[in-house]
Each structure stands twice: as structure tokens, then as C-alpha cells.
Design a protein around this motif. Sequence first.
Motif: not given
Length: 894
Positions: A591-596
Motif C-alpha cells: 500500500c505504501t509502494k502504491l501511495f509513493n
Amino acid sequence: MNATPADLSTPPGAPGLPSHYDAAAVEVPLYQRWLAAGYFHADEQKVLSGERRPFSIVLPPPNVTGDLHIGHALDHTLQDILARWHRMSGDEVLWMPGMDHAGIATQNVVEKQLALDGKTRHDFGRELFVEKVWDWKRDSGGAILGQMKRLGDSVDWSRERFTLDDGLSASVQTIFKKMFDDGLIYRAERIINWCPGCLTALSDIEVDHFDDEGELVSIRYGDGETAIVVATTRVETMLGDTGIAVHPDDERYAHLVGTTVELPLVGRQIPIVADEHVDPAFGTGAVKATPAHDPNDFEIGRRHHLPAITILTEQADIVGTGTPFDGMNRFEARSAVKEALRGEGRIVGEKKPYLHAVGHCSRSGDVVEPRLSLQWFVDVAPLAKSAGEAVREGRTRIHPPELAPRFFDWVDNMHDWTISRQLWWGHRIPVFYGPDGEIRCVGPDDEPPGEGWVQDPDVLDTWFSSGLWPFSTMGWPEQSDTLRAFYPTSVLVTGYDILFFWVARMMMFGTYLGGTGDLPPVPFETVALHGLVRDQLGKKMSKSKGNGVDPLAWIEKFGADAVRFTLARGANPGADQAIAEDWVGGSAKFCTKLFNATRFAMMNGAVLPEDALSADDLTPADRWVLDRLDSVITETGALLVDFQFGKAAEGLYHFAWDEVCDWYLELAKVQISSSADSSADPEHRLRTTKAVLGTVLDGLLKLLHPFVPFVTETLWTALTVGESLVIAPWPVASGRPADPAAAGWVADIKILTSEVRRFRSDQGLDPKRKVPARLVGGDAGVNAFAAALTRLTTAGEDFAATASIEAALAGGSVHVELDTSTAVDVPAEIARLEKDLAVAAKEIVDTAAKLANDSFMGKAPAPVVDKIRARAAKAAADVDRLTRRLGELKGGTA
């Protein structure tokens, strides 16, 4: 770009994104915004008018006493994926929520509270006690509903139902009377499961079977030539024996059949009968018959007219035997009876410990007693037959299909169902007894009989009311708009472990009413079964093992999206899945990867194009990623149609991480930075790249929304300034023909880039340090992209190659010459390599010692030995590589 995490909960159009994603700050306010907007509300009129197709699911009702456990989290996640997907696909979605009144569990909770004050329900009487249970329900029950919201369930909360609601109570009373009048409900003495702690009959689902350490005691009845030996794990029940059974063809006992033998300790003569139920190869081939306390013995007793003598009270105390054991509880009597038999020399064998499956009440933990009792039953034979036919004829589909035989095995061999419970909390049986022995069943619109009539004190099994759930929640017996629009339901999603206990009951009731013309033929079109959630080692979770998990704790730590995505990735139809906290943490990183990635794209101007993208404006990288998006859209839809949640999630994960984030965003960086140098119209080139970025992210976030709704909503509303992904349209493939050449072009970039990156890593080159290089052969565009992605610069006139790489590509072999003379800090690199060499040398010594250890090699499993050998081989290769490189550096060749 200075927004705080709280800004993510503001209405659509909020500018920008914060520097990092904080699930805890986002999820609760975002869910409240969805509720306030009414996105989850279903409109029957849109279905009845033909404006939209219906899609309906009824939530398996959790107990009012329950908390969200990991099984709920899986079940709800899968249903929510379907609901959100169909909602985005343009269907009118009804996901019906509600709770079960959980008769035994709820009554136990309140009775335990009363016990703290030294009270029982009898101190208050039935009416006042039921009021107290309702008070508990209002004040403390239903905690799971808030937990469902925390998980993100997109149910229509305006339709929340409870199995004791007035409307559902009317459904229960209506079908009871209908079945009573049709002769499908009757009252009789039968052997049932009895809980001495809860003092009520139990359904099969309320009995947990697990192995107990008991003892198998062999007892001699009679003496001399008339002696016969039987074995039992419940010695105390011999006080209620009324016969002994042997197989008709067992020659050992042929001379005893038709005779009697004295029952030890009691002195009563009991007959020896021949019955085909007896297995002559098991034990001694003779079984004691206690018809009032064993279901098999009860059937033997019926066939041979043996009396049924009850020797246990409702509390499981010995009674009415005329022996010194009267008044003892069953376990005290078990020891006392055995010692008395031993004293008479009648114990001829003991097997201890003797592991055997023993039923326990799932609520109280008490050992369940088979007990002869006057109860209400459903004649299931015609109902089970219609339920089986509905599946065999394809009117209801069980998915995966390999679980259908299990359903048939149950419905084809069902025993009549005990539906009465000796409780006060629940649907009271609507039958009255008159002063002259009359019996009258009343419906919801009937006036109860007058003076002198007494209502049956029992309530109905909770599974009776939950069996009506698909249509009672929609208003039946009234022909409501909801019922007309959304029944039969589209799919039932549930665990295979309640295929018999709940699914079969709903099928029986639904097909029964369908057969009478009251309802359509079946309650649901498809039953989609998932497996159980187990720990990371594949073991069943339990409190006793200490391997259970609390999904709410994980939600607080990692976010609901991370928990949902982990469960979805492991969900294969009908199969169990394992789960571990580390895996949830991995989903949080996703989810963090998607956000970044989305934040980076937005910082670089990613936008949705106003017009369709022109193929003439697209680079090979653009065409490749758009082709991949089209493929993933098609694949995801097909997998969801087939309830392949795990494969769909896995495909989206790899598309998002491996292709969009790891490759296309990197390629887009190159296109954005080089647009001024490579295009006659740099602004147009730049706009196209940003439009492709926006298009890909728009499609990806939509595809992921049913799985991870919170982070995708946050990103999509920021990216598109749209209202909400909840009501956004599901992506549709563009229809453009795929471009194999573009795919091959990107594949070449991947190969060449990976080769150069591997070389740089092996050489210890600073990742940020640019290295002069010359690329010879291959496609110029591929070379340029690979050079930009690996920080290679064009070689000058004084270029002197110190190293080279050869890469075989589809577009032709590429030779890369590099000058690393100024890019390597030789002393630091030598120190690093020497440290790595020492580690590799130690690994060789350690693995060699294990492989030379005969004791270890004789005991270690083959896979363990194979891993050690692989470690040894890798260490040897590392020593060779590191030694060679150190020689080059120390010799000054680098």
C-alpha cells in the motif's frame, strides 16, 4: 505537498497528498464519508424499473455476542470485493447485514452476569429475564458491527436485521405453521445431543468433537457358558442397559441369541438379540444396548422392542437405578461403577489411555450426553431431497464444483433435525396445548387460544431462524419490493465448514417455499465456498494452542487494507489458507509502494487525458504498459467471475509493483527528462507521458479498489478529482490491438538494464555514480533507456574501457564497454570484498562440517540436506568470484 494525514479525509478535490500514508488517520473518517454519502444504499426501484441489474448478497449473520475473528475478516473481505466490483460495474448492489440472536451463547452471557449477584433466571421469571437479555443486547451486544465498519464492509446499514426482529419473527412463525400443517414438523421422543451445563438440546453445529483420553473397559455379563463380554468407554451407562446385541452371523454367540443374561450390579435380566448393526470384527463382537443414552442403541431398541430406561437427570446425575450410585454425577459414577464391577470380578480388560472422539458443548465446554428426550423435529427427507435436486439440476451452483459431492453426501443422508431448545431467549415455539390434550399451532396473524391453553415452553434452534435469512431479511412473507428486486440472491459467500449446518438448511427452506409457489425456486444462484484461515505453519488456530490472531490488532497496526489484501491473496476457492503477521506487514508495504508511486506521478504532472490517447503519440514503453493494463483488466474480471480472489489479487500485485512501479514509472522518468531532446514538440511529448501515467494509475486504482478500498480512494480522488471510487465505473479494456513489438522492446530494456545493474552491484559501484560507457549494437532507443536507467554516460574521446558486458536481446546483441577507473574507491572496495570473502569462507567450513557429520546426515530430512548442499555450492562460487575480483583490484587492472 505539506498536507497532514488528516487532509486525506477531506472531500474530493483536496489538493495534493502528504509525504507519507497513514492508514490509521485515513480509514475511519473516510468510511464515515462513504456512509454519509449513502454510497452503499440499494435502490429497489432501479431494479424493478429495469434501469439496473440486481446483485445481492446476504451476510452470514454473526452472533450478537461475537467479535470479529480472522474467519469473519476473510469472509467479509471476499464479499466486499464482490459488492464493490459489482457496484462499480453498474449493478444495483444489495449487501444485507445483520446479526443472529445466538440463543445459547447470549443466554449464557446474561446468566453469568446474574450469577455474579447470586441470582438465576428463575429468580426473575421468563418475561423479566428476556427483557434483561434485550437490555444486554442494546447496551453490550453487536460489537462486531462496528468492527465490520473498521474492516470497510460496504453493506447497506439502513437494512440491518436481527433474527429476533418483529419482521423476522413473523417469518419464523409463518413457516413453522406452514410446515406443521404440512406434516413436516412433529413432536417425538428421540435421542438428541444434551448439554448438562446449558440444560438444553443442541444442534450438531453446537457440538465440538475432539479426542479425549478415556478408557475402554471390558465387562463380563453372566457366567460360564452364558457369559458375554462387552466393552464401553461410559461404564456408568451400563446401569441403563436393556439388552446386548450381536451380529446374526456371528457363530460365537449363536447359542445365546434369544436368551437373557443378568445385568451386573442391578440384577435385571436383559435379552441377547441379533442385529445387523453390530460389527463382529470390532472388539468382542458384542455391544451393550442402552437405548435412552445412545443413538445407535436407540435404533437397536426400536427394532427389538427393548425398553428405554433413563438413568441420567438433565444435570447428568445418576437416578432411578435402585443402586448406591443414585445421586452421583456421571463422572463420579463412572469410577464407582468400575470399582464395584472389579470387586465382583467382572472387569476382564482395561485399555488406558484410550483416545476417542468426545462431543463437547461449544458454548459451555461440558461433555455432551446423548439423551432420550421429547423434542420438536423437522422431517428433513422431502426438504433435503429438493435441496439436493436444486444443485444437481443446476438451479444453484456450488463453487468450487468439487465440493458439491460433500453437499450431496449430507443432504442425501440427513437425519431428522431437532429444532426445540430448552431456553428462554429465542423464538418461542408457536404451539399451544389445550386442557383436554388438544394441540394448536398459531401463525403470526392468529389470536392465541384462550384460558386453559398453555404455550410450549421451548424456543427454536437458532439455525431455524438463520435458515430463513435470505428471504426473511427481505420482508417475506410479505411480497416486498426488496424481495421482488433482489431475491433470489446472486451469491452466498461462506466457509465450507458450514456447508451442511447453514447452507443446507437455507436450501431446504428456500426450495420448500419455492415448491409451494411462495418464492422463486432457490434462495441463491451460486454458493461460493472458501476455506479456513490457519496459522503460518498451516495448523488450525485455537486458543488452547495459542496460535490465534486478532484481526483488529492487525488493522490497528497495519491498516484494514493490509489485512484485506493479505487475506484476498491467499483465498483460493474451497481451500484453506495460512496467514502470518509478516505477510500483513508486506501488504502494508505494498500500500505504501502504491501511495509513493501515485504521489511521484502526481508530482510529475500525471493527469487523465481529456481525449482518447492517439497511438501515433505513444512510445513503445507507453504502448507496452497500456497493453498490459488492458490484459490485467480482462484477466481480473474473468477471475472475479470465477471467484478466484487469490489469483486476481496476485496478478494485480505483480502488475502494480513489478510492471507499473518498478518499470513503467522508471521509463516515464526517462521520457519526461528527455522529452526536450527527443521530440520536435517536447510539450506534446510531455503531455502524452503524463496522460499515460494518469491513465494507467486510474485503471490500476480502480482494479485494486475492491481489495484495498481506503488507500485507492485516497489516491484516486487526489489524482482525478473525482467524487469517489465507490461509484466510479469499473475499467474497460481499450480495444486496441496489442503491440508485440512494444512488448519485445521493453523486454530488451529490462534485460539490458538488469545486466548492467548486476555488473555494477558485483563491482561495488556507487549506485549514484555515473559511469562512462559505450553501447554497441542493438536498438538505439533501448540503449538510451538502459543507459539512463543505469546511470551510464556517453563515452568521451579519451574513453578507455576497463570492463565489458555482453547482453543477448531480441533486437540484437548489445556490447557494453565501461570505464570504471574513476568510479571505484579501490581501498574501500577491497575492504568490502575481503569482509565478504571471510563470510563466504566461513560458510564453506560450516556447511562442510554438517555434511561430514554422519549423525546429522542420518537424521536430517532430505530437503534440509539439499539446502545445506546448495549453501555450500553458493559459498564456493562466491569465494571464486570474490577472489578473482580482489586479484583484479590489487593488481591495478580496475
